[in-house]
Design a protein around this motif. Structure first.
Motif, short mmCIF file in Angstrom:
data_model
loop_
_atom_site.label_atom_id
_atom_site.label_comp_id
_atom_site.label_asym_id
_atom_site.label_seq_id
_atom_site.Cartn_x
_atom_site.Cartn_y
_atom_site.Cartn_z
N LEU A 51 0.26 -8.07 -9.98
CA LEU A 51 -0.27 -7.43 -8.78
C LEU A 51 -1.54 -8.13 -8.31
O LEU A 51 -1.74 -8.33 -7.10
N ILE A 52 -2.39 -8.51 -9.26
CA ILE A 52 -3.64 -9.20 -8.91
C ILE A 52 -3.34 -10.63 -8.46
O ILE A 52 -3.83 -11.09 -7.42
N ALA A 53 -2.52 -11.35 -9.23
CA ALA A 53 -2.24 -12.76 -8.93
C ALA A 53 -1.53 -12.93 -7.59
O ALA A 53 -1.79 -13.89 -6.86
N GLU A 54 -0.64 -11.98 -7.27
CA GLU A 54 0.12 -12.06 -6.02
C GLU A 54 -0.57 -11.36 -4.86
O GLU A 54 0.00 -11.21 -3.79
N LYS A 55 -1.83 -10.94 -5.11
CA LYS A 55 -2.68 -10.32 -4.07
C LYS A 55 -2.00 -9.14 -3.38
O LYS A 55 -2.00 -9.01 -2.16
N LYS A 56 -1.41 -8.28 -4.21
CA LYS A 56 -0.73 -7.10 -3.67
C LYS A 56 -1.60 -5.85 -3.72
O LYS A 56 -1.15 -4.77 -3.34
N LEU A 57 -2.82 -5.99 -4.19
CA LEU A 57 -3.73 -4.85 -4.24
C LEU A 57 -4.74 -4.98 -3.10
O LEU A 57 -5.91 -5.33 -3.30
N LYS A 58 -4.26 -4.74 -1.89
CA LYS A 58 -5.09 -4.84 -0.70
C LYS A 58 -5.09 -3.51 0.04
O LYS A 58 -4.30 -3.29 0.95
N PRO A 59 -5.97 -2.60 -0.34
CA PRO A 59 -5.97 -1.28 0.30
C PRO A 59 -6.51 -1.34 1.73
O PRO A 59 -7.50 -2.03 2.00
N LYS A 60 -5.83 -0.64 2.62
CA LYS A 60 -6.34 -0.46 3.97
C LYS A 60 -7.31 0.72 4.00
O LYS A 60 -8.26 0.75 4.78
N THR A 61 -7.05 1.69 3.14
CA THR A 61 -7.94 2.83 2.98
C THR A 61 -8.19 3.05 1.49
O THR A 61 -7.39 2.63 0.65
N GLY A 62 -9.28 3.71 1.16
CA GLY A 62 -9.52 4.08 -0.22
C GLY A 62 -9.88 2.91 -1.11
O GLY A 62 -10.27 1.83 -0.66
N THR A 63 -9.69 3.12 -2.41
CA THR A 63 -10.12 2.16 -3.43
C THR A 63 -9.06 2.01 -4.52
O THR A 63 -8.43 3.00 -4.91
N ILE A 64 -8.88 0.79 -4.99
CA ILE A 64 -8.04 0.53 -6.16
C ILE A 64 -8.92 -0.09 -7.24
O ILE A 64 -9.60 -1.09 -7.00
#
Length: 315
Positions: free
Chosen positions: A69-82
């Motif tokens: 998820l991190i390597a493929e840059k899939k943790l990009k929130p439009k709202t909130g926080t991850i």
């Protein structure tokens, strides 16, 4: 979600992403051990979600899920926080061990003590730094001691919000499970936070199905609760309101007749135990219909060993 959050003394504002290294301790060789924590914040207000793995250091499927998820840059929130913590138990991960060098289980050490054992100190850090900064969480685990778990979420079905969040993830099975005392999940619940446990695969081994289910579930979850954008296909999931391990009635060589995830009927043959000297064979049959959510891959078993974990749709 507040305008800014503070983690380990570092401030992260909306729209920022940051990797934070939390010092845990150091080895007798003076090698410093840090815990990497990744924070991704959206521009707009929204919930804060924790994605964690490696609470037991030998449970690596969840670590691989978060790595991708991190390597493929899939943790990009439009709202909130991850907040992503790929490896919580750094010591166990290094040594391919479930526990710490002193034999402590981190997931039985909460809320922890800053002056206690190493496991207790890390639990205290998680209680102080992580839990206050989240609303929801998915904590990844696998089966232990040669046990293969079919992908499922564990949560207390009596709590309505847990059920709602579990459906947002959409695993193959949602299994009723009350959090154990002194566990991460129970400590978060006491603080008014909601953490679900994802189970899948076996310790020290990658399981492709588990990894794919974990990746798809996290992305589905983040979309369904409004943190990330995208389309989420609805997933049919079965709710198992109770579960029980079938244990070995005799010692010997265990041969399974079923596969993990399989539906079984009442009186169906689940497997058999053979005497290693060819004298006796003991059949194992299902007491009632259900689904195989855990399977022991150990060949040599002793009387009383947990062999087959069956989930039931009824209480």
């Amino acid at each position: 979600m507040t305008e800014e959050i503070t983690l380990n003394g570092e401030v992260i504002k909306r729209g920022q992403s940051k990797e934070i290294s939390i010092n845990i301790a150091r080895l007798p060789t003076h090698t410093v051990i840090d815990l990497p924590v990744f924070v991704f914040r959206g521009e707009k207000d929204g919930p804060s979600v924790l994605i964690s793995a490696g609470l037991h250091g030998d449970e690596i499927n969840g670590i691989e899920v978060i790595r991708r998820l991190i390597a493929e840059k899939k943790l990009k929130p439009k709202t909130g926080t991850i907040i992503a913590v790929p490896v919580v138990n750094i010591y166990g991960f290094i040594h391919n061990s479930r526990k710490f060098p002193d034999g402590k289980d981190l997931n039985r050490s909460f809320p922890g003590n800053e002056n206690g054992s190493l496991a207790s100190r890390i639990a205290a850090m998680m209680t102080k730094e992580i839990i206050p900064n989240i609303d929801y969480g998915i904590d990844f685990h696998t089966g232990g001691a040669s046990k293969l778990n079919y992908p499922h979420l564990r949560t207390n079905l009596k709590i309505k919000k847990n059920v709602e969040l579990a459906h947002a993830f959409g695993p193959p099975f949602i299994v009723n499970s009350v959090p154990p005392d002194h566990s991460f999940r129970k400590e978060a619940h006491k603080a008014g936070k909601y953490i679900l446990t994802f189970e899948g695969g076996e310790s020290l081994r990658f399981d492709k199905n588990t990894i794919q289910e974990g990746l798809a579930g996290i992305q589905r979850f983040l979309i369904n609760i409004g943190i990330c954008e995208g389309e989420s296909d609805p997933r049919k999931t079965k709710i198992l309101r109770s579960s029980r391990w079938r244990r070995a009635s005799n010692s010997g060589l265990f041969h399974s007749a079923v596969e993990s995830g399989q539906k079984v009927k009442r009186y169906q043959l689940l497997g058999h135990i053979n005497d290693p000297f060819g004298e006796n064979e003991f059949k194992i049959k299902a007491n009632k219909g259900g689904y195989i959510i855990g399977l022991n891959n150990m060949c040599v078993v002793n009387k009383g060993d947990a062999l087959i974990h069956i989930g039931y749709e009824a209480e």
